[in-house]
Design a protein around this motif. Sequence first.
Motif, PDB file in Angstrom:
ATOM      1  N   TYR A   1      37.342  30.614  80.006  1.00 51.35           N
ATOM      2  CA  TYR A   1      36.723  31.353  78.904  1.00 51.35           C
ATOM      3  C   TYR A   1      37.347  32.739  78.763  1.00 51.35           C
ATOM      4  O   TYR A   1      37.635  33.189  77.649  1.00 51.35           O
ATOM      5  N   ARG A   2      37.578  33.395  79.928  1.00 45.24           N
ATOM      6  CA  ARG A   2      38.199  34.715  79.876  1.00 45.24           C
ATOM      7  C   ARG A   2      39.621  34.634  79.310  1.00 45.24           C
ATOM      8  O   ARG A   2      40.030  35.483  78.514  1.00 45.24           O
ATOM      9  N   ASP A   3      40.349  33.611  79.733  1.00 45.84           N
ATOM     10  CA  ASP A   3      41.704  33.426  79.187  1.00 45.84           C
ATOM     11  C   ASP A   3      41.662  33.163  77.690  1.00 45.84           C
ATOM     12  O   ASP A   3      42.498  33.660  76.923  1.00 45.84           O
ATOM     13  N   LYS A   4      40.666  32.359  77.285  1.00 43.55           N
ATOM     14  CA  LYS A   4      40.525  32.051  75.860  1.00 43.55           C
ATOM     15  C   LYS A   4      40.222  33.319  75.060  1.00 43.55           C
ATOM     16  O   LYS A   4      40.826  33.552  73.995  1.00 43.55           O
TER      17      LYS A   4
ATOM     18  N   TYR B   1      33.190  28.733  88.077  1.00 39.75           N
ATOM     19  CA  TYR B   1      34.147  29.834  88.122  1.00 39.75           C
ATOM     20  C   TYR B   1      35.396  29.483  87.319  1.00 39.75           C
ATOM     21  O   TYR B   1      35.930  30.323  86.590  1.00 39.75           O
ATOM     22  N   GLN B   2      35.837  28.222  87.440  1.00 44.43           N
ATOM     23  CA  GLN B   2      37.023  27.786  86.699  1.00 44.43           C
ATOM     24  C   GLN B   2      36.774  27.872  85.192  1.00 44.43           C
ATOM     25  O   GLN B   2      37.626  28.329  84.429  1.00 44.43           O
ATOM     26  N   PHE B   3      35.570  27.426  84.760  1.00 42.50           N
ATOM     27  CA  PHE B   3      35.233  27.508  83.342  1.00 42.50           C
ATOM     28  C   PHE B   3      35.209  28.965  82.878  1.00 42.50           C
ATOM     29  O   PHE B   3      35.638  29.278  81.766  1.00 42.50           O
ATOM     30  N   ALA B   4      34.671  29.853  83.751  1.00 43.34           N
ATOM     31  CA  ALA B   4      34.628  31.270  83.400  1.00 43.34           C
ATOM     32  C   ALA B   4      36.043  31.826  83.237  1.00 43.34           C
ATOM     33  O   ALA B   4      36.305  32.625  82.334  1.00 43.34           O
TER      34      ALA B   4
ATOM     35  N   LEU C   1      44.572  38.503  71.535  1.00 39.91           N
ATOM     36  CA  LEU C   1      45.995  38.634  71.215  1.00 39.91           C
ATOM     37  C   LEU C   1      46.302  38.060  69.824  1.00 39.91           C
ATOM     38  O   LEU C   1      47.100  38.633  69.069  1.00 39.91           O
ATOM     39  N   VAL C   2      45.662  36.921  69.520  1.00 41.78           N
ATOM     40  CA  VAL C   2      45.873  36.318  68.199  1.00 41.78           C
ATOM     41  C   VAL C   2      45.365  37.242  67.100  1.00 41.78           C
ATOM     42  O   VAL C   2      46.030  37.444  66.077  1.00 41.78           O
ATOM     43  N   ARG C   3      44.144  37.794  67.342  1.00 42.87           N
ATOM     44  CA  ARG C   3      43.595  38.713  66.343  1.00 42.87           C
ATOM     45  C   ARG C   3      44.496  39.936  66.168  1.00 42.87           C
ATOM     46  O   ARG C   3      44.692  40.430  65.053  1.00 42.87           O
ATOM     47  N   HIS C   4      45.033  40.417  67.291  1.00 43.07           N
ATOM     48  CA  HIS C   4      45.936  41.566  67.215  1.00 43.07           C
ATOM     49  C   HIS C   4      47.213  41.203  66.452  1.00 43.07           C
ATOM     50  O   HIS C   4      47.702  41.989  65.627  1.00 43.07           O
ATOM     51  N   SER C   5      47.716  39.994  66.733  1.00 42.96           N
ATOM     52  CA  SER C   5      48.921  39.537  66.035  1.00 42.96           C
ATOM     53  C   SER C   5      48.661  39.387  64.541  1.00 42.96           C
ATOM     54  O   SER C   5      49.507  39.748  63.705  1.00 42.96           O
ATOM     55  N   LEU C   6      47.482  38.841  64.219  1.00 39.46           N
ATOM     56  CA  LEU C   6      47.134  38.706  62.805  1.00 39.46           C
ATOM     57  C   LEU C   6      46.992  40.074  62.141  1.00 39.46           C
ATOM     58  O   LEU C   6      47.372  40.253  60.973  1.00 39.46           O
TER      59      LEU C   6
END
Length: 538
Positions: free
Chosen positions: A374-377, A368-371, A383-388
Motif C-alpha cells: 500500500y505504501r509503495d502504491k 505487514y506485506q500488504f502495508a 509520483l504519477v500525480r507529480h508527473s501528470l
Amino acid sequence: MRYSQLITANLRTWTLNLVCLLLIVFPAVGFAQQEFVGQWYQVGSDWQFPEQPSEAIAAPKLTGGRFVFQTSFEIRYASENIVIDFKNASSLGRFQHTITDAQGNIVAVAKGGIQSETTNEFFLRHGREFSLPPGQYQLTTELTSPYFIAEPQPYLDTLSNYRQAIKWGNFITLVSLGVLISLGVYYAILALVRRRTTEIMYTFFIWMNVLYNSTALLLTPDLFNIHWFYFVGGPILLSNFAYVLFAKHLLQITAETHPLLDRLATLFLVLMAGLLLAALFNHHWVIESARYGVGLMMLYGLIAALVRAYEGYEIAYYYLVAIAAFFIIGSFAISSKDLEGIYTLYIEHIGLLAVTVEVLLIGLVLGYQFAEVYRDKEKNLALVRHSLQIAHHDALTGLPNRYAMDQALEKMSSNGMITLLDMDNLKLYNDTFGHSKGDELLQLFASTLSTRLGGLGVLHRMGGDEFAILSDSSNLADSIRQSIDDTIKHLHRNGFDKAGVSYGLASMSEVSNVDELRMLADQRMYQHKRNTNMPQWA
C-alpha cells in the motif's frame, strides 16, 4: 541497534505466547484421572474375545494394527458413574471396551472410534460412560487402527471430573478451528483476487489442516457423520508441499536470486514426494510420512527465514518469529511423546495450536506485506500525480500548459469559446532588467488574471508570452475582456507600466472544428494588436 530491537520484540512475543499456552494447559492437567496399569498385546485378525492374547508388547505400534489391552480395576463406591477414555491421541480407528466381573461375566460393552458409526457419548471425545456397582472388574480393550499419531493409553475418571476436564481441550479445538476456517476464507478470497502463488499455497495449507484437524479431533465424525480415517494424515501430506512453495514465494526465493535455497526447496519437495509415494503404497505409513514431511517443511521455512533475515529482508524478520513458534510447538506435536500427567489434552491439540499460532503470526507478516504494498502504491501514485502535474502544467506560472489546453479543446462544447492572448513588451523587461524581471511579470500576470477570471474560464500558458483562456460559453466574452483590462491596470500599478496584452476571441458557433477556432482567434488577436498599436519599447 536494529537487531537488539528485533530480539526484544521477539522475546516479548514468545513470552506472551508461553503465558497463553500455560493458561490453557494448566487447567487441563489439574484433575485427578487414573491411568490403567495393564498389558498391551498384538493380535491377529482372527482374534476374538475372550481368547487370551499371547504376544505381549510395550505399546501399540505407531504404524497401526490390531491390539488388545488388559487390566484390572476396582470400583469402591457406587455414588458416581465412571468414564473410560484414551490419553495422548484421539486418532483411533475402532475400539471396543469389554468389562467383565470377578466371575468372568460380561457386564458392559462399549464401541467407538473414527471409523465406527457409533455415536460418541461426549462431544469430540472417545469417552464411554459406565455405571458399575462396587467390586473387582477386568477391562479388555480391543483397538484397531491403520496408524496412530501417538501411543494411546486407556484411563479411568469419574463422570463429574471428566466433564470438567474435557472443556479446555474442546475449547482449543473449537476456537482454533474457528480461527483457521475464518482465515482460510479470507486467504481464499485474497487468492481469487490477487492470483498470487503466496496466497494460493497458504490457502491450500490452511484448508488441508482444517480437514485433518476436524477429523483427528472428531469434529467431522461427530457433526457430519464422515468416518474416512485417511483424512487423518492424508491432507497433511499435501499441505507440506504447499507450505514449502508458500515460504519460497513469501521470501522471494528464486533460482536466479537464491540458487542454494531454491535447490534445497527442490530437494525437500522430492523427499516429500517420496514420502507421499510410501504412504500411497502402504497406508500404515500415512501418518509417519506426514510426520517426517512436517519436519522437512518446518526445517525449510526456518532455514530460509534465517538466511533472508541475515540478508536484511525485512519481511523475513517477521516470518522468522512465526516459523520459530511453529517449529518449537510443532516439533513437540510430531514427536509422538507420551503426555505424562495430561489426560484430556492430546498430541492433536498441540499440533492444532502450533498451526493456529503460525497462521495468526503469518497474518501479521502478510499484513505487514500488504502495508508495504500500500505504501509503495501510494508512493507511485504520488509520483504519477507529480508527473501528470509536470506534464499538464507550466513550471513557472503553475498554469495548465499547451498539452492540457489541447486536451480541453477536444472536449469543448458547441457553445465554447477561446481567447488567445499575447503579452506586449515582455522582451523589453527581459532585455532591460534581466529574465528574472520578465519571469516576475509573467507570474504576476498569470496569478492576477486567473484570480479575476474565477469561473469565467481557465487560463493556460501556451509558451513564452502566449496565453489562452478556455470558456464554456461565448456569452462571457464581455466579462473576460473586463478581466483582462483589470489585470493590465493591476500590472501598471505594480511596477510594470509598459506591460500590455493583445487578445482575440472566437466561438465554436462560428467555426466547424477546433483548428478553425484557433486560427480565427489568432487572426483577431493580431488584428487587435494592430488596432491598439501598442508601442514596443526599446
